[in-house]
Design a protein around this motif. Structure first.
Motif, PDB file in Angstrom:
ATOM      1  N   VAL B 111       0.779  -1.134  -0.067  1.00  9.79           N
ATOM      2  CA  VAL B 111       0.047  -0.050  -0.221  1.00  9.79           C
ATOM      3  C   VAL B 111       0.983   1.299  -0.059  1.00  9.79           C
ATOM      4  CG1 VAL B 111      -1.990   1.266   1.283  1.00  9.79           C
ATOM      5  CG2 VAL B 111      -1.935  -1.377   1.272  1.00  9.79           C
ATOM      6  N   LEU B 113       0.826   4.653   1.291  1.00  8.53           N
ATOM      7  CA  LEU B 113       0.105   5.525   2.551  1.00  8.53           C
ATOM      8  C   LEU B 113      -0.091   6.913   2.001  1.00  8.53           C
ATOM      9  CD1 LEU B 113       2.236   4.014   5.405  1.00  8.53           C
ATOM     10  CD2 LEU B 113      -0.121   3.489   4.886  1.00  8.53           C
ATOM     11  N   ALA B 121      -5.689   5.259   0.999  1.00 12.99           N
ATOM     12  CA  ALA B 121      -4.725   3.977   0.584  1.00 12.99           C
ATOM     13  C   ALA B 121      -4.867   3.594  -0.648  1.00 12.99           C
ATOM     14  CB  ALA B 121      -4.497   3.114   1.569  1.00 12.99           C
ATOM     15  N   SER B 123      -3.439   0.747  -3.118  1.00 10.11           N
ATOM     16  CA  SER B 123      -2.870  -0.610  -3.188  1.00 10.11           C
ATOM     17  C   SER B 123      -2.231  -0.732  -4.496  1.00 10.11           C
ATOM     18  CB  SER B 123      -3.929  -1.701  -3.085  1.00 10.11           C
ATOM     19  OG  SER B 123      -3.228  -2.691  -2.807  1.00 10.11           O
ATOM     20  N   SER B 137      -8.689   1.986   3.231  1.00 13.40           N
ATOM     21  CA  SER B 137      -8.813   3.506   3.712  1.00 13.40           C
ATOM     22  C   SER B 137      -8.897   3.746   5.201  1.00 13.40           C
ATOM     23  CB  SER B 137      -9.616   4.209   2.880  1.00 13.40           C
ATOM     24  OG  SER B 137      -9.318   4.176   1.496  1.00 13.40           O
ATOM     25  N   ALA B 140      -5.657   3.417   6.886  1.00 13.25           N
ATOM     26  CA  ALA B 140      -4.450   3.839   6.166  1.00 13.25           C
ATOM     27  C   ALA B 140      -3.750   4.889   7.193  1.00 13.25           C
ATOM     28  CB  ALA B 140      -4.771   4.623   4.858  1.00 13.25           C
TER      29      ALA B 140
END
Lengths: 204, 542
Positions: B111, B113, B121, B123, B137, B140
């Motif tokens: 991920v 950030l 977030a 991926s 999310s 995140a």
């Protein structure tokens, strides 16, 4: 032989009556008693007789009766008759001076023999009783002299021994002969010795 | 034989007393309850130990797996850090292989950030590569806030049935993080958890996994619940592992076992009881047999004695009769001889001869009567009790003993009540009793030196019954002899068997009477025979 009285003591009446009848056919005088006590109450020393008694009777037995008669100076011959001829009873009877011991049922002949023998004994007994009476009539000094005479002493010897005169001794001997009814030394000896043998007389 | 068996059975069941059976049942109950208690206690212990062992195993497995997760994350982060450019394909392959090997890991995401303040977030690489990608999310920003090297567990309602582990990449790639999704239900594989165990895995009070216990007894009413609790020693996943074991009655109390024991013990107890009872019965039977034998022996003995006594009495009687018979014989002999002489006489008294002959007849009859009495006495006829005149019996026996008593110079006194008391007796037996008593009295008088020896026989009727008393004027009974008077084989006579009075007692008691002996105040012994009076007899018969 003098006809003596017969005293029959048995507690069984038919037996009493039967024997009485039998003896009566022999001309004997029989007096019966149902028990010894009655006889002892009625017996008369002056009417001597032969005693015919059952050995076993209630209360007083024939032997006890015999002993009581002796205690009273009556030594008449006694014949015991019993249903049980056991040896012990027989021995005791003879020891007590019973003349004969017969077992029931008793045969006529045996009974008569025993009675004859009893009569003879009774005669002797009575003679002895008589001689004792005679001896009893002597004084003490006469008795002393008689004893010495019986021992075979001569008058002189007696006089020396008693320290009296021979004449006095002669007088004594005369008295003795008078009282005893005999002057025979042999008679004297018989009289004194018979007296010594008497079954009775110790209570006189 | 069948009859005997039946009898035996009957005996056993009749003699297997309810009391014994009750005691046996009580013992059985106590034993069974004890067994159940001990059995439950052992089962409970075993269950607890099993729980502890299972708990330890589960805890160890979860701890191991938590540590594996940490290791995966560490190696994945290292993978990112190693390459200057992200080797997307290689990372994807690693992801794929991890998921393939570890089914509990359901997804792995690399991920990016969000930067300061953002919450989305993205991926970069995700596996499984499906269209339904997890929106990371919600967590995140939290991951972004994690320290370098730290692994953190996320429980978020956005991911039901999963927990997520997040770890930031190293300082080389500060915007990146690895997120691993784990299915907690697969933390423990099916066969690693026994069916009886309930398992609850929680983190800070929030349930991660809750598996209910099942299996046998699960539906039963739960008696108690055993717990095993231990925190997983892991920085990243400090789960509380709770293993529970609900215990139903059926778990610790095996019906078949208890039932089996109960049945077996009951069988053993009954067998023991039965064996014991059999033995007791056998003993009792033996005792009964011995008793019967003893009684039979005694009875035989008594019969022999009765006969001996009769013979003995007969001997005495014969002697008495012999004496008695001599009397009439003497009279007969002398009278007959006198009659013969009278018949032969020249001048007989006419009355004397018939008199002598009738006397003979009387005497012959007397002898005949005696013989008849003797015959009656010795005849073996079995006479059962009849209603008899006691005075007559006394008179008869008096006639028999009179000769003997006279011989011994003993007076026999009869004091008979009028009217005569009656009783239901066997006259011959009663005569035997009286003969014995009279003979004893005569013996007692034998050695006594006294003027009047007498035996008194008295009949009377009283409330207690018809009474015959025999007393004597002897010296009485010694004090130490009194209590043993009727004891068999006890005698004070040198040639006695000690059976006379014992037999008297048994003869009298056989017809419901009673005999006792004691001393009179006036001296001498007195024996009292009390017989049930005829009125009482009749009343009893009705």
């Amino acid at each position: 032989m003098k006809p003596f009285q017969i005293y029959l003591i048995d507690d069984d009446e038919p037996v009493r009556e039967a024997i009485k009848l039998l003896l009566r056919t022999y001309g004997m005088t029989v007096e019966t008693f149902a028990d010894p006590a009655t006889f002892l109450a009625h017996v008369d020393p002056k009417r001597p007789g032969c005693i015919l008694a059952d050995l076993r009777m209630p209360l007083i037995s024939g032997l006890q009766m015999h002993e009581r008669l002796l205690e009273r100076g009556i030594g008449w011959p006694t014949i015991m008759i019993t249903g049980h001829g056991d040896v012990n009873a027989c021995r005791r009877a003879f020891k007590a001076g019973i003349l004969d011991f017969l077992t029931k049922p008793v045969d006529e002949q045996i009974l008569m023999d025993a009675i004859q023998s009893a009569f003879q004994t009774l005669e002797r007994v009575l003679e002895k009783e008589e001689s004792r009476e005679l001896l009893r009539s002597l004084t003490e000094r006469e008795r002393e002299v008689l004893d010495m005479v019986c021992r075979g002493w001569a008058t002189k010897e007696i006089a020396v021994a008693l320290n009296v005169s021979a004449r006095t001794i002669d007088a004594h001997r005369a008295n003795i002969a008078d009282k005893l009814g005999t002057s025979s030394v042999a008679d004297f000896v018989q009289l004194t010795s018979a007296n010594a043998e008497l079954p009775i007389g110790r209570n006189t | 034989m069948a009859n005997l068996d039946g009898h035996l059975n009957d005996m056993i069941w009749r003699h297997l007393p309810l009391r014994n059976l009750t005691v046996a049942l009580f013992v059985w109950l106590v034993l069974t309850v004890l067994f159940a208690g001990v059995s439950m206690r052992i089962e409970y212990q075993r269950a607890s130990e099993e729980l502890a062992a299972t708990g330890q195993t589960i805890h160890r497995l979860i701890s191991q797996r938590a540590a594996q997760h940490d290791a995966h994350l560490t190696s994945l982060v290292a993978l990112i850090k190693a390459a200057p450019e992200l080797p997307e394909t290689a990372i994807g392959e690693v992801f794929q292989s991890i998921i393939q090997f570890y089914p509990r890991i359901t997804a792995i995401d690399l991920v990016r950030l969000p930067v300061e303040g953002g919450s989305t977030a993205v991926s970069l690489i995700s596996w499984p590569n499906s269209s339904l990608k997890t929106d990371l999310s919600p967590i995140a920003s939290a991951i972004a806030g994690q320290k370098q090297g730290e692994v953190r567990t996320y429980l978020n309602p956005a991911y039901p049935g999963r927990y997520l582990l997040g770890k930031r990449a190293t300082a080389d790639n500060p915007g990146l993080a690895i997120v691993v999704q784990i299915d907690p239900a697969l933390l423990i594989e099916g066969d690693e958890r026994p069916a009886w165990a309930g398992l609850r895995v929680s983190l800070a009070g929030e349930t991660v996994l809750d598996l209910k216990a099942e299996g046998p007894g699960a539906n039963d009413r739960i008696l108690t619940q055993r717990h095993f609790s231990k925190v997983v020693d892991s920085q990243s996943q400090p789960f509380m592992v709770d293993v529970t074991r609900p215990l139903a009655l059926s778990d610790i109390l095996s019906g078949t076992r208890i039932g089996g024991f109960a049945l077996a013990s009951l069988a053993v107890l009954l067998l023991l009881l039965f064996t014991w009872q059999l033995k007791a019965n056998a003993r009792k039977l033996q005792q009964t047999a011995e008793e019967a034998e003893r009684r039979a022996h005694l009875q035989e003995h008594e019969t022999r004695l009765a006969h001996a006594l009769r013979v003995n009495a007969l001997g005495e009687l014969a002697s008495g009769i012999a004496h008695e018979l001599t009397q009439p014989l003497t009279a007969l002999l002398s009278q007959s001889q006198a009659a013969l002489r009278l018949a032969a006489s020249q001048d007989p008294d006419p009355a004397l001869l018939p008199e002598a002959l009738s006397a003979n007849v009387r005497e012959a009859k007397r002898a005949g009567a005696m013989l008849k009495r003797m015959r009656d006495y010795i005849s073996k006829r079995e006479q059962s009790p009849v209603l008899a005149d006691l005075n007559q019996i006394v008179a008869d026996i008096a006639e028999l003993v009179r000769a003997d008593l006279e011989k011994r110079q003993i007076i026999l006194i009869l004091d008979l009540a009028t009217p005569s008391p009656k009783a239901v007796v066997d006259p011959i037996e009663m005569e035997q009793v009286l003969h014995n008593l009279i003979r004893n009295a005569a013996d007692a008088l034998q050695d006594v030196d006294m003027v009047e020896k007498s035996i008194r026989i008295e009949t009377s009727l009283s409330e207690s019954g018809a009474i015959i008393r025999v007393s004597d004027t002897g010296s009485g009974i010694e004090a130490d002899t009194l209590p043993r008077l009727f004891e068999p084989f006890f005698t004070t006579k040198t040639d006695g068997m000690g059976l006379g009075l014992a037999l008297c007692a048994s003869l009298v008691e056989r017809i419901g009477g009673h005999i006792d002996g004691r001393n009179q105040t006036s001296g001498g012994a007195i024996f009292t025979v009390t017989l049930p009076a005829v009125e009482q007899y009749l009343k009893a018969a009705q």
